[in-house]
Enzyme design. Structure first.
Site, short mmCIF file in Angstrom:
data_model
loop_
_atom_site.label_atom_id
_atom_site.label_comp_id
_atom_site.label_asym_id
_atom_site.label_seq_id
_atom_site.Cartn_x
_atom_site.Cartn_y
_atom_site.Cartn_z
N ALA A 27 7.77 -6.03 -1.86
CA ALA A 27 7.94 -4.84 -1.51
C ALA A 27 6.71 -4.55 -2.78
O ALA A 27 6.50 -4.54 -4.27
CB ALA A 27 8.84 -3.66 -1.80
N CYS A 36 12.39 -0.13 2.63
CA CYS A 36 10.99 0.51 2.73
C CYS A 36 10.90 0.80 3.73
O CYS A 36 9.98 1.26 4.73
CB CYS A 36 10.59 -0.50 2.87
#
Length: 188
Positions: free
Chosen positions: A116, A147
């Site tokens: 990420a 996310c």
């Protein structure tokens, strides 16, 4: 990171900081509290990076990219692309095919997110960075929409057949990041 970035001058060298965090959820500037599906004893910290909510914990390599974008002549999108490419290249050296996605920053293997990204840019300088799941307890991800994506699966390098530990992968990731950023001397 904030202090380092605030005190930077035109000649301040760029740096990459590598570390592992204790268990923590981080909620970015655009983070929506509803992406925390269930509370737990893992703290939630609001931070000043872009993006939604993610999890950090032992067994995950975190690389903070402290870079003067103006000096490199690149923008945020190009920095993100180079960070993603560093992870893709690293995984390829271990025989793992990975990819990026349009409008969903990060790196994916077989539809699951393995890395990420979240940045903050101040005065043309970046801070925060990326995290690569290596060999960690993935169960805390069940408490969030990673996310900000409901149902997004996450994976880690050990589940993809990579036997290298977090320290080994951190060193290799730093080399790939440096290569993507055009450095021949270590930034760490």
């Amino acid at each position: 990171m904030q202090d380092f970035t605030a005190q930077r001058g035109p000649a301040t060298p760029d740096e990459i900081w590598l570390l592992q965090h204790p268990p923590v959820y981080t909620l970015g500037l655009a983070g929506k509290p509803e992406h925390l599906l269930r509370s737990s004893d893992i703290p939630v910290v609001k931070i000043d990076r872009g993006g939604q909510i993610t999890y950090h914990g032992p067994g995950q390599v975190v690389a903070y990219i402290l870079l003067d974008l103006k000096r490199h002549g690149i923008g945020v999108k190009e920095l993100v692309r180079r960070m993603e490419q560093a992870v893709i290249d690293l995984l390829a050296t271990h025989g793992v095919a990975a990819e990026r996605r349009d409008k969903a920053p990060g790196v994916y293997v077989n539809e699951a997110k393995i890395a990420a990204l979240g940045l903050r840019i101040r005065n043309n300088c970046s801070y925060h960075g990326l995290c690569l799941n290596v060999d960690m307890d993935l169960s805390p991800y069940a408490n969030i929409n990673p996310c900000g994506y409901p149902g997004l699966e996450v994976t880690q390098t050990c589940d993809q057949g990579v036997s290298a530990d977090a320290d080994t992968l951190a060193d290799a990731l730093a080399r790939h990041l440096q290569q993507q950023l055009g450095y021949t001397q270590p930034l760490i």
